[in-house]
Design an enzyme around this catalytic site. Structure first.
Site, PDB file in Angstrom:
ATOM      1  CG  HIS A  18      -1.906  -1.030   1.387  1.00 19.37           C
ATOM      2  ND1 HIS A  18      -2.042  -1.787   2.517  1.00 19.37           N
ATOM      3  CD2 HIS A  18      -2.859  -1.469   0.526  1.00 19.37           C
ATOM      4  CE1 HIS A  18      -3.050  -2.648   2.356  1.00 19.37           C
ATOM      5  NE2 HIS A  18      -3.554  -2.482   1.156  1.00 19.37           N
ATOM      6  CE  LYS A  42     -13.744  -6.379   3.374  1.00 19.43           C
ATOM      7  NZ  LYS A  42     -12.951  -5.501   2.525  1.00 19.43           N
ATOM      8  NE  ARG A  91      -2.809  -7.260  -4.417  1.00 15.44           N
ATOM      9  CZ  ARG A  91      -3.589  -7.278  -3.357  1.00 15.44           C
ATOM     10  NH1 ARG A  91      -3.072  -7.524  -2.175  1.00 15.44           N
ATOM     11  NH2 ARG A  91      -4.893  -7.071  -3.466  1.00 15.44           N
ATOM     12  CB  SER A 129      -4.136  -6.538   4.622  1.00 17.46           C
ATOM     13  OG  SER A 129      -3.724  -5.283   4.187  1.00 17.46           O
TER      14      SER A 129
HETATM   15  P1  ADP Z   1      -9.523  -4.445  -0.302  1.00 21.37           P
HETATM   16  O1  ADP Z   1     -10.043  -4.458   1.086  1.00 21.37           O
HETATM   17  O2  ADP Z   1     -10.390  -3.810  -1.333  1.00 21.37           O
HETATM   18  O3  ADP Z   1      -8.892  -5.756  -0.755  1.00 21.37           O
HETATM   19  P2  ADP Z   1      -6.969  -3.523   0.457  1.00 21.37           P
HETATM   20  O4  ADP Z   1      -7.026  -2.675   1.651  1.00 21.37           O
HETATM   21  O5  ADP Z   1      -6.404  -4.895   0.613  1.00 21.37           O
HETATM   22  O6  ADP Z   1      -8.360  -3.448  -0.262  1.00 21.37           O
HETATM   23  O7  ADP Z   1      -6.139  -2.847  -0.675  1.00 21.37           O
HETATM   24  C1  ADP Z   1      -6.450  -1.584  -1.175  1.00 21.37           C
HETATM   25  C2  ADP Z   1      -5.762  -1.417  -2.496  1.00 21.37           C
HETATM   26  O8  ADP Z   1      -4.379  -1.661  -2.346  1.00 21.37           O
HETATM   27  C3  ADP Z   1      -6.246  -2.365  -3.611  1.00 21.37           C
HETATM   28  O9  ADP Z   1      -6.259  -1.655  -4.823  1.00 21.37           O
HETATM   29  C4  ADP Z   1      -5.163  -3.391  -3.667  1.00 21.37           C
HETATM   30  O10 ADP Z   1      -5.039  -3.943  -4.958  1.00 21.37           O
HETATM   31  C5  ADP Z   1      -3.940  -2.567  -3.334  1.00 21.37           C
HETATM   32  N1  ADP Z   1      -2.879  -3.385  -2.799  1.00 21.37           N
HETATM   33  C6  ADP Z   1      -2.928  -4.169  -1.712  1.00 21.37           C
HETATM   34  N2  ADP Z   1      -1.745  -4.793  -1.515  1.00 21.37           N
HETATM   35  C7  ADP Z   1      -0.926  -4.378  -2.524  1.00 21.37           C
HETATM   36  C8  ADP Z   1       0.420  -4.684  -2.901  1.00 21.37           C
HETATM   37  N3  ADP Z   1       1.147  -5.559  -2.209  1.00 21.37           N
HETATM   38  N4  ADP Z   1       0.948  -4.067  -3.973  1.00 21.37           N
HETATM   39  C9  ADP Z   1       0.180  -3.203  -4.681  1.00 21.37           C
HETATM   40  N5  ADP Z   1      -1.103  -2.891  -4.401  1.00 21.37           N
HETATM   41  C10 ADP Z   1      -1.649  -3.468  -3.335  1.00 21.37           C
END
Ligand code: ADP
Length: 155
Positions: A18, A42, A91, A129
């Site tokens: 992120h 959620k 990803r 995450s």
């Molecule tokens: P969600 O709850 O929608 O899955 P996240 O909080 O996991 O969202 O992620 C928010 C954004 O960050 C999404 O666009 C996701 O693709 C991006 N993201 C998460 N992890 C990575 C990563 N390791 N590299 C690039 N983008 C990421």
């Protein structure tokens, strides 16, 4: 007009993946709003307040990066904030399939809104995450996967 982008997600917790997307988006836009979603259906691992504090600690000195929470549709939040861009990280092809329909529908709801996809860098492509939560739950060391600014909370 200033180009403002919203980067929406759960950030439960924020990872280095992120962090990297926010910093790259910062190079493209005048302002980036890291938008922490609050979805009543959620179950989050970390409380909203904690998730937001961590993000603020990762980006402390740049007035162009703001952290906000929101409920409801991301497009409505974008309208409220005067943002014409949504940033998402890609990803895998699964990310793409998931994002494609959302991006297309969002644009139908809010014409003029563009979703900008940034390819994950190779070193963070496997990171999400949920893996970090698993490590924390099982008393592992999550520090290689989370931004340095918040390592202090995981010693
Ligand atoms: P969600 O709850 O929608 O899955 P996240 O909080 O996991 O969202 O992620 C928010 C954004 O960050 C999404 O666009 C996701 O693709 C991006 N993201 C998460 N992890 C990575 C990563 N390791 N590299 C690039 N983008 C990421």
């Amino acid at each position: 007009m200033k180009k403002i982008a919203v980067f929406p997600g759960s950030f439960d917790p924020i990872t280095r993946g992120h962090e990297s997307i926010v910093l790259r988006a910062r190079n493209l836009f005048d302002g980036v709003i890291v938008a922490v979603g609050q979805n009543a259906e959620k179950n989050y691992f970390f409380p909203l307040q904690r998730r937001m504090e961590w993000i603020s600690e990762v980006f402390p000195d740049d007035p162009a990066i703001r952290v906000e929470s929101y409920q409801g549709l991301t497009v409505d939040f974008c309208r409220q904030q005067g943002a014409l861009f949504i940033v998402r990280g890609l990803r895998t092809s699964a990310d793409f399939e998931f994002e494609r329909s959302i991006g297309q529908i969002n644009r139908q709801i809010y014409p003029g809104l563009e979703t900008i996809f940034l390819l994950a860098t190779p070193e963070f492509s496997a990171l999400n995450s949920s893996i970090v939560r698993d490590i924390i739950r099982n008393n592992g060391d999550p520090r290689p996967f989370i931004p340095e600014a918040i390592h202090k909370d995981f010693v």
